[in-house]
Write an enzyme that holds these catalytic residues in place. Structure first.
Site, PDB file in Angstrom:
ATOM      1  N   ASP A 124      33.880  26.667  -6.091  1.00  0.00           N
ATOM      2  CA  ASP A 124      33.060  26.383  -4.785  1.00  0.00           C
ATOM      3  C   ASP A 124      31.756  27.215  -4.886  1.00  0.00           C
ATOM      4  OD1 ASP A 124      34.202  28.864  -4.102  1.00  0.00           O
ATOM      5  OD2 ASP A 124      34.807  28.502  -2.328  1.00  0.00           O
ATOM      6  N   SER A 125      31.611  28.107  -5.987  1.00  0.00           N
ATOM      7  CA  SER A 125      30.470  28.783  -6.363  1.00  0.00           C
ATOM      8  C   SER A 125      29.174  27.723  -6.265  1.00  0.00           C
ATOM      9  CB  SER A 125      30.490  29.846  -7.395  1.00  0.00           C
ATOM     10  OG  SER A 125      30.959  28.894  -8.631  1.00  0.00           O
ATOM     11  N   ASP A 165      38.414  24.170  -7.034  1.00  0.00           N
ATOM     12  CA  ASP A 165      38.734  25.114  -5.975  1.00  0.00           C
ATOM     13  C   ASP A 165      38.726  24.426  -4.514  1.00  0.00           C
ATOM     14  OD1 ASP A 165      38.700  27.829  -5.935  1.00  0.00           O
ATOM     15  OD2 ASP A 165      36.512  28.070  -6.083  1.00  0.00           O
ATOM     16  N   LYS A 181      42.751  25.971  -7.228  1.00  0.00           N
ATOM     17  CA  LYS A 181      42.741  27.390  -7.142  1.00  0.00           C
ATOM     18  C   LYS A 181      42.402  27.664  -5.499  1.00  0.00           C
ATOM     19  CE  LYS A 181      38.965  29.903  -8.178  1.00  0.00           C
ATOM     20  NZ  LYS A 181      38.642  30.505  -6.666  1.00  0.00           N
ATOM     21  N   GLU A 202      42.100  31.112  -2.463  1.00  0.00           N
ATOM     22  CA  GLU A 202      41.899  32.515  -2.191  1.00  0.00           C
ATOM     23  C   GLU A 202      42.641  32.959  -1.349  1.00  0.00           C
ATOM     24  OE1 GLU A 202      37.822  33.020  -1.346  1.00  0.00           O
ATOM     25  OE2 GLU A 202      36.957  31.792  -2.806  1.00  0.00           O
ATOM     26  N   GLU A 238      39.023  39.037  -9.235  1.00  0.00           N
ATOM     27  CA  GLU A 238      37.710  39.204  -9.238  1.00  0.00           C
ATOM     28  C   GLU A 238      37.194  40.478  -8.709  1.00  0.00           C
ATOM     29  OE1 GLU A 238      35.598  35.730  -7.319  1.00  0.00           O
ATOM     30  OE2 GLU A 238      33.538  36.948  -7.105  1.00  0.00           O
TER      31      GLU A 238
HETATM   32  O1  KIV Z   1      33.997  29.600  -7.231  1.00  0.00           O
HETATM   33  C1  KIV Z   1      33.851  30.115  -8.282  1.00  0.00           C
HETATM   34  O2  KIV Z   1      33.280  29.659  -9.239  1.00  0.00           O
HETATM   35  C2  KIV Z   1      34.985  31.032  -8.329  1.00  0.00           C
HETATM   36  C3  KIV Z   1      34.660  32.236  -9.434  1.00  0.00           C
HETATM   37  C4  KIV Z   1      33.664  33.040  -9.149  1.00  0.00           C
HETATM   38  C5  KIV Z   1      36.031  32.812  -9.762  1.00  0.00           C
HETATM   39  O3  KIV Z   1      35.804  31.272  -7.477  1.00  0.00           O
END
Ligand code: KIV
Length: 306
Positions: A54-55, A93, A123, A125, A192
């Protein structure tokens, strides 16, 4: 039978291959990816995993943080990556508020990233507070990667983009969280921005692969944001990133050269244009002249023909 970690460029990466890599001490390579061409390039280079993170909210969509990213955004980008990458393990994510409110919503949204987004795993968090969601998603047959340490979706609670687990108490809590996530069924845990000593301690204690994002060399694998690696993000580069390119400068130079060429009429040149067959062109000119003459004699010619 080849072992699960036998080198084979064309072989599809699975969570089992990742596990075998940990057992054999082979570093796992991962970068984020958000679009088709990047996915193709990453896959051809032989990357082990692509994280559709989600970056993308920050590096592709220009938000200040990852909180505005929606499930629709994620599915859109996951699909593009899935069209381009056939070998890497694809991890999608779960965005902010797609899994926090209820376990059933978490499971359904994880399913959407797999079914609609074409991902191999998801993924999310958080640590111990995510156990019910992780268990439910894993029970649905979906591999889950945990994410602890600096968790960007909690940036407001953490008080900024800060290194986590610096005190013994905070570090111990992160070790517990990692073990709890593994016990809940995570196939891998991403850590992270924590001190390298702590990440190494976690990596030694977990049976599943531990992936570092700015957590040092003692982990089983490394992941970075692809825009940081390529120098394709204009705002900042975290200190733990190693840059391998300067795409933003190349892009600015290329755009400047294009603008100069168009303004000075160097582009397009004949080789960039389609020419008409000479005979067809002569015929077209003759027809236009006849049409104009006809219109003029009828007195119905538009102003520009008179
Ligand atoms: O969203 C993302 O790209 C991430 C990475 C920084 C681990 O969670």
């Amino acid at each position: 039978m080849p072992s699960d970690s036998a080198p084979n460029a064309a072989r599809k990466m699975t969570t089992h291959v990742w596990q075998a890599k940990k057992v054999h001490g082979e570093p796992i390579t991962m970068l984020t990816g958000y679009d088709y061409p990047t996915a193709v390039a990453l896959d051809r280079a032989g990357i082990d995993g692509i994280l559709v993170g989600d970056s993308l909210g920050m590096v592709v969509l220009g938000y200040d943080n990852t909180l505005p990213v929606t499930m629709q955004d994620m599915i859109h980008h996951c699909r593009a990556v899935a069209r381009g990458a056939k070998r890497a393990l694809l991890v999608g994510d779960l965005p902010f508020m797609s899994y926090q409110a209820s376990v059933s919503e978490a499971t359904r949204n994880a399913g959407r990233l797999m079914q609609k987004g074409g991902m191999d795993a998801v993924k999310l968090e958080g640590g111990r507070e995510r156990v019910p969601a992780v268990r439910s998603i894993v029970e649905a047959g979906i591999p889950v990667m945990g994410h602890i340490g600096l968790t960007p979706q909690s940036v407001h609670q953490l008080g900024g983009w800060k290194v986590q687990g610096k005190s013994a108490v905070a570090a111990r809590r992160l070790i517990e969280d990692a073990l709890i996530l593994e016990d809940a069924g995570c196939f891998s845990v991403l850590i992270e921005a924590v001190p390298e000593e702590l990440a190494a301690l976690i990596t030694q204690r977990l049976a599943v692969p531990v992936i570092s994002v700015g957590a040092g060399a003692g982990c089983d694998g490394q992941c970075l944001v692809v825009h940081d690696v390529l120098g394709f993000f204009d705002r900042f580069t975290p200190h733990f990133v190693k840059r391998y390119g300067d795409i933003f400068s190349h892009m600015s130079e290329a755009f400047g050269a294009y603008i100069d060429d168009v303004r000075s009429r160097r582009f397009p040149a004949p080789e960039h244009s389609h020419a008409m067959d000479a005979q067809e062109y002569r015929e077209l000119v003759r027809e236009i002249e006849m049409l104009e003459a006809e219109l003029e004699s009828e007195g119905t010619a538009p102003d520009r023909l008179q």
